[in-house]
Design an enzyme around this catalytic site. Structure first.
Site, mmCIF file in Angstrom:
data_model
loop_
_atom_site.group_PDB
_atom_site.id
_atom_site.type_symbol
_atom_site.label_atom_id
_atom_site.label_comp_id
_atom_site.label_asym_id
_atom_site.label_seq_id
_atom_site.Cartn_x
_atom_site.Cartn_y
_atom_site.Cartn_z
ATOM 1 N N SER A 20 -29.584 -1.288 14.846
ATOM 2 C CA SER A 20 -29.656 -2.021 13.586
ATOM 3 C C SER A 20 -31.086 -2.341 13.150
ATOM 4 O O SER A 20 -31.291 -2.920 12.088
ATOM 5 C CB SER A 20 -28.863 -3.325 13.702
ATOM 6 O OG SER A 20 -29.468 -4.172 14.648
ATOM 7 N N THR A 59 -29.662 -7.052 12.461
ATOM 8 C CA THR A 59 -31.032 -7.351 12.019
ATOM 9 C C THR A 59 -31.656 -8.130 13.155
ATOM 10 O O THR A 59 -30.940 -8.787 13.901
ATOM 11 C CB THR A 59 -30.977 -8.275 10.770
ATOM 12 O OG1 THR A 59 -30.415 -7.548 9.690
ATOM 13 C CG2 THR A 59 -32.330 -8.793 10.362
ATOM 14 N N THR A 95 -35.056 -4.847 9.922
ATOM 15 C CA THR A 95 -33.735 -4.219 9.998
ATOM 16 C C THR A 95 -33.776 -2.792 9.488
ATOM 17 O O THR A 95 -34.678 -2.424 8.718
ATOM 18 C CB THR A 95 -32.721 -5.022 9.140
ATOM 19 O OG1 THR A 95 -31.407 -4.525 9.361
ATOM 20 C CG2 THR A 95 -33.026 -4.919 7.658
ATOM 21 N N ARG A 110 -30.758 0.992 -1.283
ATOM 22 C CA ARG A 110 -30.164 -0.356 -1.219
ATOM 23 C C ARG A 110 -31.051 -1.275 -0.382
ATOM 24 O O ARG A 110 -31.466 -0.916 0.711
ATOM 25 C CB ARG A 110 -28.761 -0.267 -0.614
ATOM 26 C CG ARG A 110 -28.084 -1.623 -0.371
ATOM 27 C CD ARG A 110 -28.296 -2.123 1.044
ATOM 28 N NE ARG A 110 -27.527 -3.324 1.347
ATOM 29 C CZ ARG A 110 -27.709 -4.072 2.429
ATOM 30 N NH1 ARG A 110 -28.644 -3.756 3.292
ATOM 31 N NH2 ARG A 110 -26.967 -5.128 2.653
ATOM 32 N N GLY A 154 -31.045 -5.017 1.440
ATOM 33 C CA GLY A 154 -30.270 -6.201 1.785
ATOM 34 C C GLY A 154 -31.139 -7.434 1.653
ATOM 35 O O GLY A 154 -32.173 -7.429 0.981
ATOM 36 N N ASP A 155 -30.742 -8.488 2.322
ATOM 37 C CA ASP A 155 -31.499 -9.742 2.252
ATOM 38 C C ASP A 155 -32.791 -9.696 3.059
ATOM 39 O O ASP A 155 -33.743 -10.417 2.752
ATOM 40 C CB ASP A 155 -30.641 -10.894 2.788
ATOM 41 C CG ASP A 155 -30.207 -10.649 4.225
ATOM 42 O OD1 ASP A 155 -29.850 -9.495 4.549
ATOM 43 O OD2 ASP A 155 -30.233 -11.594 5.034
ATOM 44 N N THR A 173 -28.890 -12.960 9.255
ATOM 45 C CA THR A 173 -28.389 -11.609 9.477
ATOM 46 C C THR A 173 -26.955 -11.581 8.959
ATOM 47 O O THR A 173 -26.323 -12.619 8.795
ATOM 48 C CB THR A 173 -28.380 -11.168 10.960
ATOM 49 O OG1 THR A 173 -27.210 -11.683 11.582
ATOM 50 C CG2 THR A 173 -29.575 -11.632 11.709
ATOM 51 N N GLY A 174 -26.454 -10.382 8.750
ATOM 52 C CA GLY A 174 -25.090 -10.249 8.251
ATOM 53 C C GLY A 174 -25.101 -9.633 6.868
ATOM 54 O O GLY A 174 -25.985 -8.827 6.555
ATOM 55 N N GLY A 214 -26.099 -8.945 3.696
ATOM 56 C CA GLY A 214 -27.285 -9.274 2.915
ATOM 57 C C GLY A 214 -26.994 -9.593 1.466
ATOM 58 O O GLY A 214 -27.670 -10.422 0.849
HETATM 59 N N1 ASP Z 1 -28.615 -8.436 6.689
HETATM 60 C C1 ASP Z 1 -28.739 -7.014 6.898
HETATM 61 C C2 ASP Z 1 -28.623 -6.306 5.582
HETATM 62 O O1 ASP Z 1 -27.851 -6.748 4.746
HETATM 63 C C3 ASP Z 1 -27.754 -6.435 7.831
HETATM 64 C C4 ASP Z 1 -27.297 -7.303 8.958
HETATM 65 O O2 ASP Z 1 -28.015 -8.187 9.392
HETATM 66 O O3 ASP Z 1 -26.178 -7.104 9.468
HETATM 67 O O4 ASP Z 1 -29.230 -5.283 5.417
#
Ligand code: ASP
Length: 310
Positions: free
Chosen positions: A45, A166, A184, A194, A196-197, A217-218, A220
């Protein structure tokens, strides 16, 4: 002095903590810790070993923020470099801008003397082609290069269980300065370009010496919609404790009920060096932390603020 990180930061937290012990800054510690994760071959990741986009190309994102000055540097959709966190740090320290993406970020990396990566990831090619065949039902991955229907396929490509991840680091040094870093390869199989956050300042990470810091994380997309990391720091500014501010950040996430493909984890630190984490599942997830007097990192279970919707 303290370093906290998401669990995958285990490969770098010792080096980051040693850096603090040697008198280095929180910014140094965060960069040192994250560089180890970026080259961890087992991490799917973060870095060039991470899952690629839907065309099979790894696009990396990173952010670093110095809570002393609130200077920040971020890069998005960078191809072909091992250490986006170091490119982000150079953006912060050498440019008048704070955020570069794609070709511009790569050109800047070359100007800063970063070598193009020689990393070969043949096993990732296999994983990618298997994913395209089995999950997307596309027999020849090459056809994706020219199709006009990539946007439709990218909906199917998002597998919340397998595709995310991440690394987040937050450090406080001997001067009390706080730094947040995020790196990440983004959501696996994402649409090209794309973001993410993670590289988005205020969404994926934020640091302000006066109050504290947070990183996510998660999913985004949720953190961008909400400005999550900045929210958590602002909640502390408004008088909430670290735990209350983080919990409120998670509640904000759960109020976003549309276009929800997965949850979010927040790690956070206040300006006294107290640390906390939580996520939008029952379990609450966890984070690790280490101080210079410890032999190794300890794991702390986070608070669960479960999403009750569909
Ligand atoms: N936050 C990350 C993103 O959206 C991915 C992740 O942390 O799972 O790219």
């Amino acid at each position: 002095m303290i370093v906290m990180a998401t669990g995958n930061g285990d490969v770098g937290i010792r080096q980051a903590t040693t850096a603090l012990k040697e008198g280095k800054s929180a910014v140094d510690a965060v960069e040192i810790g994250i560089r180890e994760v970026e080259i961890n071959r087992k991490d799917r990741s973060v870095g060039l070993h991470g899952y690629p986009n839907i065309l099979g190309v790894a696009e990396l994102d990173a952010l670093i923020m110095d809570g002393r000055t609130r200077n920040v540097g971020a890069v998005g959709a960078v191809k072909g470099y091992d250490h986006p966190i170091s490119i982000a740090r150079n953006v912060m320290e050498k440019l008048i801008h704070v955020f570069l993406v794609a070709e511009g970020a790569e050109r800047f990396a070359a100007e800063m003397g970063f070598e193009k990566s020689t990393l070969k990831t043949p096993e990732m090619r296999e994983i990618y082609e298997k994913h395209v065949r089995e999950t997307l039902g596309v027999e020849d991955p090459e056809t994706l290069q020219t199709t006009n229907e990539l946007w439709k396929l990218s909906h199917m490509a998002v597998d919340a269980q397998k595709a995310g991840g991440t690394t987040n680091f937050i450090a406080q040094d001997g001067n009390g300065d706080i730094c947040t870093g995020v790196s990440t390869s983004g959501w696996g199989w994402k649409y090209p370009g794309r973001l993410g956050d993670s590289p988005v300042i205020s969404a994926g990470g934020y640091a302000d010496n006066r109050y504290g810091a947070a990183a996510c994380t998660g999913t985004g997309e949720l953190c961008i919609r909400d400005g999550t990391a900045r929210n958590v720091v602002t909640y502390m500014k408004m008088g909430m404790s670290l735990e209350e501010a983080t919990t409120e950040g998670l509640r904000d996430m759960n109020d976003l009920t549309s276009q929800r493909i997965g949850g979010v984890t927040i790690i956070s630190m206040d300006h006294h060096g107290a640390h906390f984490s939580g996520n939008t599942s029952e379990g609450g997830g966890s984070h690790i932390f280490m101080t210079p007097d410890m032999d190794g990192p300890e794991t702390v279970t986070g608070i669960g603020v479960p999403y009750e919707g569909e």
